[in-house]
Design a protein around this motif. Structure first.
Motif, short mmCIF file in Angstrom:
data_model
loop_
_atom_site.label_atom_id
_atom_site.label_comp_id
_atom_site.label_asym_id
_atom_site.label_seq_id
_atom_site.Cartn_x
_atom_site.Cartn_y
_atom_site.Cartn_z
N ASP A 711 0.76 -1.07 -0.14
CA ASP A 711 -0.06 0.21 -0.02
C ASP A 711 0.91 1.08 -0.03
O ASP A 711 1.93 1.24 0.53
CB ASP A 711 -0.95 0.09 1.03
CG ASP A 711 -1.98 0.81 1.11
OD1 ASP A 711 -3.23 0.56 1.54
OD2 ASP A 711 -1.76 2.03 0.55
N ARG A 717 -0.78 1.68 5.50
CA ARG A 717 0.07 0.65 5.76
C ARG A 717 0.29 0.31 7.13
O ARG A 717 0.23 -0.91 7.92
CB ARG A 717 1.50 0.99 5.37
CG ARG A 717 1.75 0.20 4.03
CD ARG A 717 3.66 0.33 3.60
NE ARG A 717 4.16 1.39 4.08
CZ ARG A 717 4.36 2.68 3.32
NH1 ARG A 717 3.84 2.86 2.05
NH2 ARG A 717 4.96 3.72 3.82
N ASP A 718 0.31 1.52 8.13
CA ASP A 718 0.64 1.44 9.65
C ASP A 718 -0.77 0.75 9.95
O ASP A 718 -0.48 -0.15 10.91
CB ASP A 718 0.90 2.53 10.03
CG ASP A 718 2.24 3.03 9.93
OD1 ASP A 718 3.03 2.28 9.02
OD2 ASP A 718 2.48 4.31 10.23
N SER A 721 -1.26 -2.85 8.90
CA SER A 721 -0.28 -3.96 9.59
C SER A 721 -0.39 -4.19 11.12
O SER A 721 -0.39 -5.11 11.53
CB SER A 721 1.15 -3.27 9.21
OG SER A 721 1.49 -2.19 9.92
N LYS A 733 5.88 -5.24 4.77
CA LYS A 733 5.11 -4.09 4.25
C LYS A 733 6.00 -3.60 3.20
O LYS A 733 6.97 -3.59 3.05
CB LYS A 733 5.36 -2.88 5.33
CG LYS A 733 4.18 -3.22 6.34
CD LYS A 733 3.97 -2.15 7.26
CE LYS A 733 5.20 -2.00 8.35
NZ LYS A 733 4.89 -0.89 9.37
N GLY A 735 5.79 -0.39 -0.17
CA GLY A 735 4.97 1.14 -0.34
C GLY A 735 4.88 1.05 -1.73
O GLY A 735 4.00 1.85 -2.31
#
Lengths: 837, 165
Positions: A711, A717-718, A721, A733, A735
């Protein structure tokens, strides 16, 4: 105004305030003995102080009032007239105090009316004056007239001190603690938002919360005087008992400390002072003989120092008897003569902190029972403090206690190991050192890990290994990149972690009863993001690294092995590899098995065999021991119920022999060399092999599914996850599409892949195809702000398992689990990979 | 953010009605137990679980239940039952019953919470003699209701980990 007068006013106002309810009650219930006694005390106290301060007018009035109340106390009947006279007097006192406050001195005035009235009733109570004689001047008239003024004036004075119920204070502290947590939570949330309008009020809230925390903390502070107060008496009694002359000096009694801590340091402090008087100070004759004054001095000094309280307890006595300590340490097997020879005096004096250590020859009721210094140090360390000792022979010794100001809220490092976060109290953290630069490297010396840092050689251990955390499959064997250096007492050591995530103020909450026996943890807390973390106890960590015990465990082996000729050990004498023959105590081996080579399986470079229905790992006892055709010899060793096999070449003999170990084995896995029957053998270190196996041993049971999350928005993402991690997945992860491809190229073994449909470098659907080309075999899931029909159709077309909205947490988790299930069924060897590794 | 807070499903559940002799039927695996309504403080789905390394194996971990840290205990593991047939790990999302025991707040993870049953002195029966000792200690009594035998969960035994240390 005179300080004393001010104090008197504040105190009296407070007392009258406190008694006001009783006075009201007294009016309704004048016969209550307890109430009468209480009001008597009040008036009596004021009277006493007035006399002392030369406040004659007040003194006269209170004296008269006291006499009358005294009559009631003796059993005289409290008629309404008597009650109102007393109340009038109390009111008058209030008014006079107010005037006094304003003017700074006693205002002239005449109270003879009231005094006459009071005296009349006293006489009446004593039966001296006939009842009918009226001295009344209109009941309460004077008092009533002045009442409003008095009330106002007292109100003006009240703010200086109030008494607060302890529970109220605790409750406030608790609320502030929660407020700090909520503040942290908000800051955490704001970190992910670019909202300027939010930032400034949040900043203000943050500052105010800190100020409030400070203020409340200060309210909880009390002077250490509370602990010092009982010392003079104790010293006096001790001096009498021991026939010594001792002078006690206390300094810094007004140093303030959290009240909770005051209670906690009371015992250790008392013990240390007692020790100084008992062990330190000599008898007067002895002192005179060595040219010291007959009276010894014990000094207790408290001071505030950089966010800590330092308390020094010193004496001018004989100092520690190092020779005696050495003798005791040897006798108790805490050390060896060789080790002693190399120790500094400071090292030697530290033995007094060993459990049950005492140099007193006689057991007195004062000290010498050997319960003590270890407990003192433990208690001080338990509250995050430290305890140091210096001593000069003939000149005395000095203990220095360093104690934090408060316990409730503490700054802590949030560290991560094996995907789990832990809080590490900052007071014990010295520094964090990166290990990737190559400058600092962890080396293995005789089976123990050490870190060379500048001039120091520090013992170090992996937090994940220490706690036996499951290690994520993709990280197996990879060294942790960061070492946190800590200090407990005089012992420095390091633990390696994956990352230091944050520094936060944490509110320490005690562990529940069911896990409170875990010494590695001192409590738990809730972090800003709402997650629960355990707080590591530096002492417990230090102990579980085996540091505190090292001396004693050595002692145990000294006791068991070389001391007496009768101390023989049954040893298995065997060959392993090309070096000299090796031995192991028979007691450490559960079984000796003959295993055909066919029974030994290999998986990812590790040997395994079935043993009692379970897979058991096998290690070679030396690097050059290999499995041979036909039968092999395996020792089954079961240190803590988890057995492992030790592969050896052949057994030579089982002997009963005294084992004289010369420390100094060079090779890993060897404790040292020994001599049995004129032959040199090496004693094998089982702990080394346990260490070697620990990580792989833990892995099979707890392999987590591994996800790739692609993502481009850091926020998602944070968020995702952490959601996924919370649900028990390991998340890698990425990006961008390029990063995702990079991850897959490194290790294509994912259990499921989640892809944002909108990526800066291409669409997510295209990426799905490219990942598959790159070798990814996992099911893929499309992520979109909303799972519209279009998105689902496109996902289908791209051969993805499905599409889900980024906020549809439950659907997402269900879909992922379904994908993983399908993946497992489809490719069994794939999902077994992690188990066997 | 990932404030995976635990979700309360029910609380202060019933009026005074039959609360005194009301029992929840809780299911784990093939077993059903009765648990006094009065003992239950909340029923919720647990959020993120923090494992407690080194703790008793039956303790799944620690859970944040509205700002309070509770200890999550797996009834399934406690009873010595295997993992769930679906292989679903116990943890975030599991159904839990909030119980306070000896001043410690627990979340007891179960498969399902069923109806409230009313038990009386007449439904109580003597313990069946053939129950294994390991299992028997988790039952404080037995009832027969609707033709079925319903053991009552012995909370003291469930939350006493002294033997597991």
């Amino acid at each position: 105004m005179d300080e004393m007068l001010k104090e008197f006013l504040a105190e009296s106002a407070e007392q009258i305030e406190a008694a006001s309810a009783q006075i009201v009650e007294f009016e309704r219930n004048p016969a209550d003995a307890a109430l009468i006694a209480s009001i008597f005390r009040l008036v009596h106290t004021i009277k006493g102080t007035c006399g002392f301060l030369g406040l004659n007018r007040l003194q006269k009035l209170t004296h008269a009032a006291e006499s009358l109340i005294g009559q009631l106390r003796e059993g005289a009947k409290a008629t309404p007239d008597v009650v109102s006279a007393i109340l009038a007097a109390v009111d008058r006192v209030k008014r006079m105090l107010a005037e006094l406050e304003e003017a700074g001195q006693e205002v002239a005035g005449d109270d003879s009316d009231l005094i006459t009235r009071l005296e009349h009733y006293v006489a009446l109570c004593q039966g001296a004056v006939p009842e009918e004689t009226p001295v009344e001047q209109g009941p309460g008239a004077v008092a009533d007239a002045h009442e409003p003024a008095a009330a106002e004036a007292t109100q003006g004075k009240r703010a200086e001190t109030i008494r607060i119920n302890l529970n109220t204070l605790e409750r406030i502290m608790q609320l502030v603690s929660e407020l700090v947590l909520t503040r942290n939570q908000l800051i955490e949330l704001a970190r992910h938002k670019d909202d300027e309008s939010l930032k400034s009020p949040l900043q203000r809230l943050s500052t105010m919360t800190s100020d409030l925390q400070d203020a409340v903390m200060r309210a909880r502070m009390q002077p250490v005087e509370r602990v010092f107060a009982n010392l003079p008496r104790m010293i006096r009694d001790l001096a009498n008992d021991l026939h010594k002359k001792i002078n006690l000096i206390t300094e810094g009694a007004d140093t303030e400390l959290d009240r909770q801590l005051i209670d906690l340091i009371r015992d250790p402090l008392t013990h240390l002072v007692r020790n100084c008087a008992d062990h330190g100070i000599e008898t007067p004759e002895e002192r005179l003989r060595v040219g010291k004054p007959a009276t010894g001095t014990v000094r207790v000094a408290a001071a505030h120092e950089a966010g800590q309280i330092t308390i020094e307890i010193s004496d001018d006595g004989r100092g520690l008897n190092l020779a005696k300590i050495k003798e005791k340490a040897l006798a108790r097997g805490l050390t060896t003569p060789q080790q002693l020879a190399q120790m500094s005096d400071e090292d030697v004096s530290r033995f007094i902190f060993a459990p049950g250590f005492s140099t007193a020859d006689q057991v007195t009721n004062v000290s010498g029972r050997g319960v003590g210094m270890d407990v003192v140090r433990e208690n001080i360390q338990a509250i995050g403090g430290s305890c140091a000792l210096t001593s000069k022979p003939g000149q005395g010794s000095r203990f220095t206690l360093k104690i934090p100001l408060t316990l409730a809220i503490a700054p802590a490092l949030i560290v991560e190991a094996s995907g789990q976060r832990f809080a590490l109290p900052q007071h014990s953290v010295v520094e964090a050192v990166g290990l990737n630069g190559g400058e600092h490297k962890i080396e293995c010396v005789q089976g123990s890990k050490i870190l060379q840092l500048r001039d120091e050689v520090l013992p170090i251990g992996s937090l994940a290994e220490l706690l036996r955390l499951p290690v994520p499959a993709e990280r197996a064997g990879a060294p942790e990149p960061l070492a946190v250096i800590m200090r407990v007492g005089a012992q420095s050591f390091g633990i390696t972690v994956d990352a230091v995530i944050d520094v936060q103020e944490i509110v320490v909450k005690p562990l529940g009863g069911s896990i409170s026996h875990l010494t590695t943890f001192s409590g738990h807390t809730i972090l800003g993001d709402g997650s629960v973390v355990l707080i590591l106890d530096p002492n417990g960590v230090c102990r579980s690294l085996g540091l505190e015990q090292s001396r004693e465990s050595h002692a145990a082996s000294v006791e068991n092995l070389p001391t007496a000729p009768s101390d023989k050990t049954r040893l298995v004498h065997f060959r392993a590899g090309s070096g000299v023959d090796k031995v192991l105590p028979l007691s450490s081996i559960a079984r000796i098995e003959t295993v055909n080579a066919a029974r030994i399986e290999y998986s990812s470079g590790m040997m395994l065999m079935r043993h009692q229905g379970r897979l058991m790992p096998i290690v070679a006892a030396a690097p050059d021991v290999t499995v041979r055709e036909g039968d092999n010899t395996v020792f089954v060793i079961s240190p803590h119920g988890e057995p492992f096999g030790l592969l050896v070449d052949s057994i030579v003999d089982i002997v009963e022999h005294r084992l004289d170990v010369e420390i100094g084995g060079e090779a890993p896995g060897v404790i040292g060399a020994a001599d049995i029957g004129g032959k040199v053998v090496e004693l094998v270190d089982i702990a080394y092999f346990i260490d070697l196996l620990q990580m792989p041993q833990e892995r099979p049971r707890d392999r987590k599914s591994r996800l790739l999350l692609v993502d481009d928005a850091a926020f998602f993402r944070d968020m995702l996850s952490s959601t996924l991690q919370a649900a028990g997945f390991d998340v890698v992860k990425a990006g961008t599409a390029a990063q995702a491809l990079g991850h897959v190229a490194q290790d294509p073994h994912f259990d499921a892949i989640l892809i944002d449909v909108d990526l800066p470098d291409g669409s997510g659907f295209q990426l799905a195809a490219r990942l598959r080309e790159a070798g990814a075999r996992a099911e893929m899931i499309a992520l979109a702000p909303y799972a519209t029909r279009d998105v689902s159709r496109n996902a289908d077309a791209a051969g993805m398992a499905g599409a889900v909205g980024k906020f549809q947490r439950n659907q997402m988790l269900d879909l992922i689990r379904a994908c993983i299930e399908r993946g497992r069924e489809g490719t069994p060897e794939e999902s077994f990979r992690g188990v066997a590794a | 953010m990932s404030l995976e807070s635990s979700k309360i499903l029910g609380e202060t559940l019933h009026g005074a009605g039959n609360a005194l002799d009301g029992y929840f039927s809780i299911k784990v695996g093939a077993d059903t137990f009765g648990l006094p309504v009065t003992q239950v403080q909340a029923i919720f789905r647990i959020g993120a679980v923090t494992s407690a390394p080194g703790g008793p194996p039956d303790i799944v971990g620690l859970v944040n239940l509205r700002g309070k840290i509770v200890t999550a205990v797996s009834l399934r593991r406690r009873l010595g039952l295997g993992p769930e047939p679906g292989g679903k790990p116990e943890g975030a999302g599991s159904m839990a019953i909030g119980v306070e025991h000896r001043n410690e707040a627990f979340a007891l993870l179960v498969d399902e919470v069923g109806d409230v049953l009313t038990l009386t002195a007449e439904t109580a029966i003597a313990p069946p003699p053939h129950i294994g000792r390991r299992r028997a200690k988790f039952a404080s009594g037995y009832n027969r209701i609707g033709g079925q035998i319903l053991p009552l969960l012995n909370i003291d035994a469930v939350f006493d980990f002294a033997e597991d240390r």
